[in-house]
Design a protein around this motif. Sequence first.
Motif, PDB file in Angstrom:
ATOM      1  N   ARG A  21       2.078   2.092  -3.392  1.00  0.00           N
ATOM      2  CA  ARG A  21       1.053   2.727  -4.216  1.00  0.00           C
ATOM      3  C   ARG A  21       0.881   4.195  -3.842  1.00  0.00           C
ATOM      4  O   ARG A  21       0.804   5.070  -4.717  1.00  0.00           O
ATOM      5  CB  ARG A  21      -0.276   1.989  -4.053  1.00  0.00           C
ATOM      6  CG  ARG A  21      -1.402   2.526  -4.933  1.00  0.00           C
ATOM      7  CD  ARG A  21      -2.719   1.893  -4.556  1.00  0.00           C
ATOM      8  NE  ARG A  21      -3.139   2.292  -3.227  1.00  0.00           N
ATOM      9  CZ  ARG A  21      -3.770   3.437  -2.964  1.00  0.00           C
ATOM     10  NH1 ARG A  21      -4.040   4.298  -3.942  1.00  0.00           N
ATOM     11  NH2 ARG A  21      -4.128   3.730  -1.727  1.00  0.00           N
ATOM     12  N   GLN A  73       3.442   7.229  -4.853  1.00  0.00           N
ATOM     13  CA  GLN A  73       3.433   7.763  -6.213  1.00  0.00           C
ATOM     14  C   GLN A  73       2.412   8.878  -6.393  1.00  0.00           C
ATOM     15  O   GLN A  73       2.321   9.460  -7.479  1.00  0.00           O
ATOM     16  CB  GLN A  73       3.112   6.631  -7.211  1.00  0.00           C
ATOM     17  CG  GLN A  73       4.016   5.415  -7.109  1.00  0.00           C
ATOM     18  CD  GLN A  73       5.465   5.725  -7.419  1.00  0.00           C
ATOM     19  OE1 GLN A  73       5.756   6.628  -8.203  1.00  0.00           O
ATOM     20  NE2 GLN A  73       6.382   4.985  -6.809  1.00  0.00           N
ATOM     21  N   GLU A 127       0.827  -1.207   0.000  1.00  0.00           N
ATOM     22  CA  GLU A 127       0.000   0.000   0.000  1.00  0.00           C
ATOM     23  C   GLU A 127       0.864   1.261   0.000  1.00  0.00           C
ATOM     24  O   GLU A 127       0.527   2.250  -0.654  1.00  0.00           O
ATOM     25  CB  GLU A 127      -0.921  -0.007   1.223  1.00  0.00           C
ATOM     26  CG  GLU A 127      -1.965   1.093   1.230  1.00  0.00           C
ATOM     27  CD  GLU A 127      -2.993   0.966   0.120  1.00  0.00           C
ATOM     28  OE1 GLU A 127      -3.737   1.929  -0.106  1.00  0.00           O
ATOM     29  OE2 GLU A 127      -3.045  -0.114  -0.514  1.00  0.00           O
TER      30      GLU A 127
END
Length: 315
Positions: free
Chosen positions: A199, A202, A196
């Motif tokens: 992710r 970014q 997580e």
Amino acid sequence: MSSNSELPTHFVAPVKEAVVTVDAVKVDAKPASLWGDAWRDLRKRPTFWLSVLIVFVVLLMAVFPTLFTLTPPNSDCQLANSNGGPAAGHPLGFTFQGCDIWARIVWGTRTSLSVGLLATLIGSTIGLIMGALAGFYGGWLDSVLSRIGDMFFAIPYILAAVVVMSVFANYRNVLTLALAIGGFAWASTARVVRAEVLRVRQADFVTASRALGQSRFQTLLSHVIPNAIAPLLVVSTLSLAAAIVAEATLAFLGVGLGSSTMSWGADISQAQQSLRVAPMALIYPSIALTITVLAFILLGELIRDALDPRARALR
């Protein structure tokens, strides 16, 4: 063809004017959020309220056991009641030692939940730290922490807890048992958190935070971790159920908190010797353990589906 020949007649279908209505946009309305959408989805599901009700009753039973029974779980044991059936004030009957089964189930709830909650807190904290550092910084730190997690992931935490509790047999308490379980069960949590964080890092707000001069560690604490906490909540709920099962398993094997402490696993183990003549002494604590674990698992699964927009769209 003569010039005065009649032109062909064209028929035009009547056109119905369609009235298009556009919903008014509420400028002052609060923007949708992940947790708000999840709550609106959860409160419409009866299984969510059922699981919450069971969890609430179990928590109430653990914190205030005297609300459910006034019978002492150990001091009121009489051999004359050995394997006896239900009686006045004793709705579930008696164990082989003549103890009240209902009282032992009620008081055993505190042991299972205290160990489960503490083990989950320890495992989630370690998993959050290891997963967040590995996913955000990457590089050699990610490689080292991931390999450490792989080593712990390869060790069955039940087996590791058996070894720890056997070595520290003179120091058996709730904290030791929780450390034995949570200290070896954090690897799966770290994997989820790492994925997580990879992710979230970014996202544009992380770049904006770095551009405004915040350090990487400040960005991790103030922006990345708060936006990556949702999967950790789901994993922690499922880990709590697993920790309760682990405590019961260790008590069943005789390496738990000891026979003097009320535990569903210990009661199941002691009821084996009279299974043929008094099976309910084993079945009742097994039912309590099963219902509690299933309630936490169901709650975790429902929260996971509610936090997943794709899962909500498929329903």
